[in-house]
Structure formats: structure tokens, C-alpha cells
Design a protein around this motif. Structure first.
Motif, PDB file in Angstrom:
ATOM      1  N   ALA A  31       0.819  -1.192   0.025  1.00  0.00           N
ATOM      2  CA  ALA A  31       0.101   0.124  -0.120  1.00  0.00           C
ATOM      3  C   ALA A  31       0.843   1.169  -0.042  1.00  0.00           C
ATOM      4  N   PRO A  32       0.501   2.256  -0.807  1.00  0.00           N
ATOM      5  CA  PRO A  32       1.214   3.492  -0.657  1.00  0.00           C
ATOM      6  C   PRO A  32       1.274   4.161   0.536  1.00  0.00           C
ATOM      7  N   GLU A  33       2.277   4.949   0.949  1.00  0.00           N
ATOM      8  CA  GLU A  33       2.479   5.631   2.164  1.00  0.00           C
ATOM      9  C   GLU A  33       1.650   6.715   2.235  1.00  0.00           C
ATOM     10  N   ASP A  34       1.086   7.487   1.165  1.00  0.00           N
ATOM     11  CA  ASP A  34       0.383   8.448   1.440  1.00  0.00           C
ATOM     12  C   ASP A  34      -0.774   7.954   1.830  1.00  0.00           C
ATOM     13  N   ARG A  35      -1.660   8.697   2.719  1.00  0.00           N
ATOM     14  CA  ARG A  35      -2.842   8.278   3.223  1.00  0.00           C
ATOM     15  C   ARG A  35      -4.155   8.150   2.459  1.00  0.00           C
ATOM     16  N   LEU A  36      -4.202   9.162   1.572  1.00  0.00           N
ATOM     17  CA  LEU A  36      -5.395   9.302   0.555  1.00  0.00           C
ATOM     18  C   LEU A  36      -4.988   8.378  -0.498  1.00  0.00           C
ATOM     19  N   LEU A  37      -3.853   8.370  -1.158  1.00  0.00           N
ATOM     20  CA  LEU A  37      -3.450   7.004  -2.035  1.00  0.00           C
ATOM     21  C   LEU A  37      -3.910   5.910  -1.586  1.00  0.00           C
ATOM     22  N   GLY A  38      -3.364   5.682  -0.268  1.00  0.00           N
ATOM     23  CA  GLY A  38      -3.679   4.426   0.259  1.00  0.00           C
ATOM     24  C   GLY A  38      -4.980   4.101   0.535  1.00  0.00           C
ATOM     25  N   GLU A  39      -5.901   5.135   0.697  1.00  0.00           N
ATOM     26  CA  GLU A  39      -7.582   4.880   0.488  1.00  0.00           C
ATOM     27  C   GLU A  39      -7.823   4.491  -0.714  1.00  0.00           C
ATOM     28  N   ALA A  40      -7.425   5.140  -1.814  1.00  0.00           N
ATOM     29  CA  ALA A  40      -7.743   5.033  -3.088  1.00  0.00           C
ATOM     30  C   ALA A  40      -7.365   3.704  -3.472  1.00  0.00           C
ATOM     31  N   ALA A  41      -5.947   3.112  -3.149  1.00  0.00           N
ATOM     32  CA  ALA A  41      -5.568   1.538  -3.400  1.00  0.00           C
ATOM     33  C   ALA A  41      -6.643   0.362  -2.603  1.00  0.00           C
ATOM     34  N   ALA A  42      -7.282   1.001  -1.516  1.00  0.00           N
ATOM     35  CA  ALA A  42      -8.036   0.085  -0.977  1.00  0.00           C
ATOM     36  C   ALA A  42      -9.166  -0.254  -1.659  1.00  0.00           C
ATOM     37  N   LEU A  43      -9.433   0.789  -2.302  1.00  0.00           N
ATOM     38  CA  LEU A  43     -10.952   0.617  -3.097  1.00  0.00           C
ATOM     39  C   LEU A  43     -10.932  -0.114  -4.584  1.00  0.00           C
ATOM     40  N   ILE A  44      -9.760  -0.451  -4.890  1.00  0.00           N
ATOM     41  CA  ILE A  44      -9.542  -1.045  -6.103  1.00  0.00           C
ATOM     42  C   ILE A  44     -10.231  -2.567  -5.914  1.00  0.00           C
ATOM     43  N   THR A  45     -10.940  -2.708  -7.362  1.00  0.00           N
ATOM     44  CA  THR A  45     -11.661  -4.102  -7.262  1.00  0.00           C
ATOM     45  C   THR A  45     -10.647  -5.260  -7.668  1.00  0.00           C
ATOM     46  N   ARG A  46     -10.537  -6.155  -6.778  1.00  0.00           N
ATOM     47  CA  ARG A  46      -9.426  -7.039  -6.556  1.00  0.00           C
ATOM     48  C   ARG A  46      -9.680  -8.395  -7.489  1.00  0.00           C
ATOM     49  N   GLN A  47     -10.913  -8.662  -7.739  1.00  0.00           N
ATOM     50  CA  GLN A  47     -11.383  -9.634  -8.344  1.00  0.00           C
ATOM     51  C   GLN A  47     -12.189  -9.374  -9.947  1.00  0.00           C
ATOM     52  N   PRO A  48     -11.797 -10.292 -10.679  1.00  0.00           N
ATOM     53  CA  PRO A  48     -12.433  -9.880 -11.982  1.00  0.00           C
ATOM     54  C   PRO A  48     -13.997  -9.917 -11.870  1.00  0.00           C
ATOM     55  N   PRO A  49     -14.797  -9.439 -12.733  1.00  0.00           N
ATOM     56  CA  PRO A  49     -14.378  -8.678 -13.844  1.00  0.00           C
ATOM     57  C   PRO A  49     -13.703  -7.524 -13.116  1.00  0.00           C
ATOM     58  N   TYR A  50     -12.673  -6.716 -13.725  1.00  0.00           N
ATOM     59  CA  TYR A  50     -12.336  -5.541 -13.015  1.00  0.00           C
ATOM     60  C   TYR A  50     -12.884  -4.174 -13.457  1.00  0.00           C
TER      61      TYR A  50
END
Length: 201
Positions: free
Chosen positions: A57-76
Motif C-alpha cells: 500500500a502507498p505511504e500517502d494516506r489518501l492514495l492508500g485509501e484509493a488503493a484499498a478501493l480497487i476491485t480485486r477480483q475479475p471482472p475488473y
């Protein structure tokens, strides 16, 4: 600092000819986050889809929040869908975060202590970095700024970048901003028509 934070700062910088709408800026911030995530390897693009990467996960807090929202399973998720989902209210989120970090402050307008408050930038290294990137014409930041109208209407050349990922995301942001503007215009027409009905002949 991230591209998204730099974009927010230059959008807040005094003197833009056209004030940036919150909705437009929110969509562009979501696009900037996506490009930052792609830059760290947290995501890749497969055509129009956002595919999760394998990095931490990125160190930046807001970028970390964005990364956590990425759909992890197909269909992407499609890029456009990501922009609308992540972008909802995102400008306000960045304002709060930058205020908490001391990059922004609330200032009273006028001399009265109970006058309306306005938000202004603080002179910080983050602000100098963002302004410096803009003055240097950093391509991605310049393209996103152009899409939200900071430099007038974007030209086709402004939307074409050397990096394919950046070009794809910036084009998606541009399309989303245009769609939002079309919605605004439709609502204005509908509201005017409704007002005329009530006014009568």
C-alpha cells in the motif's frame, strides 16, 4: 506529495481565469490518484480496465485509501466507473486532508470576526513543488489541469501524452468531465422550463 495533491493545490492557487467546479476537480483528482497508483505498480491498465498490482500500500494516506478501493477480483472495474465512484466528493476530502496537513487554512473574509470564511493556501514546500511542476509544464499535471479548465479549453495535443497509461486516464477524465457538464446543462434547461411553466403566459 502526490499528483492529486499537486492538482488540488494549483486549482486553489489564486488567479485562475475560470474557477474549477468541485465535480470536475473531484473527477480529475480520482484520475490523478489512478496515475499515481499506476506509477507505484499498485495498479495496471488492461485496455479500459483497472487491474490490481502486487505492490504494498502507498505511504500517502489518501492514495492508500484509493488503493484499498480497487476491485480485486475479475471482472475488473472500468476506468470511467472508477472515476465516478472514487471521485464522488473527493475534492472535499482533499481539502480536509490538506487543511489537516497545514497546506490550507480557513481565513475570514473582510474585517469582521464573524464574516464568511474562505480557504487559502499556505506557503509551504508542498505548494512550491506543485507550482514548480506547473511552471515546468510537467505533462501529466498540465493535462489534468487543462481538462478541468485551469488553462482554458484543452487542446487535442494537451490530451496526448508520451505514456499510454497517462493518455488513457486523461482521456477518460476528459470524457467524464464533459459528461458532467452535459448533465449540468440538461438540468439548467429543465429548471428553466419548469420555472416558465409556473410563471405562466
Amino acid at each position: 506529495m502526490t499528483t492529486a495533491k499537486d492538482l488540488f493545490i494549483i486549482a486553489m492557487d489564486p488567479g485562475p481565469e475560470h474557477p474549477v467546479g468541485q465535480g470536475d476537480l473531484s473527477l480529475a483528482l480520482a484520475g490523478a490518484e489512478l496515475l499515481d497508483l499506476a506509477g507505484t505498480g499498485a495498479v495496471t491498465l488492461d485496455g479500459e480496465h483497472v487491474v490490481p498490482g502486487g505492490t504494498a500500500a502507498p505511504e500517502d494516506r489518501l492514495l492508500g485509501e484509493a488503493a484499498a478501493l480497487i476491485t480485486r477480483q475479475p471482472p475488473y472495474e472500468r476506468i470511467e466507473d472508477w472515476l465516478w465512484r472514487r471521485g464522488e466528493g473527493l475534492a472535499a476530502v482533499y481539502q480536509d486532508a490538506l487543511e489537516a496537513d497545514g497546506e490550507l487554512r480557513q481565513q475570514r473574509s473582510g474585517r469582521l470576526p464573524f464574516g464568511p470564511k474562505r480557504v487559502e493556501l499556505v506557503e509551504t514546500p508542498g505548494r512550491r513543488r506543485a507550482v514548480g511542476r506547473r511552471q515546468e509544464g510537467e505533462p501529466v499535471l498540465a493535462a489534468l489541469a487543462s481538462v478541468v479548465g485551469l488553462d482554458g479549453e484543452p487542446s487535442d495535443d494537451a490530451l496526448q501524452l508520451d505514456d499510454e497509461t497517462a493518455t488513457t486516464v486523461v482521456a477518460a477524465v476528459h470524457d467524464a468531465v464533459m459528461e458532467l457538464e452535459a448533465v449540468r446543462q440538461r438540468r439548467t434547461i429543465e429548471n428553466t422550463a419548469f420555472a416558465n411553466i409556473w410563471r405562466g403566459p
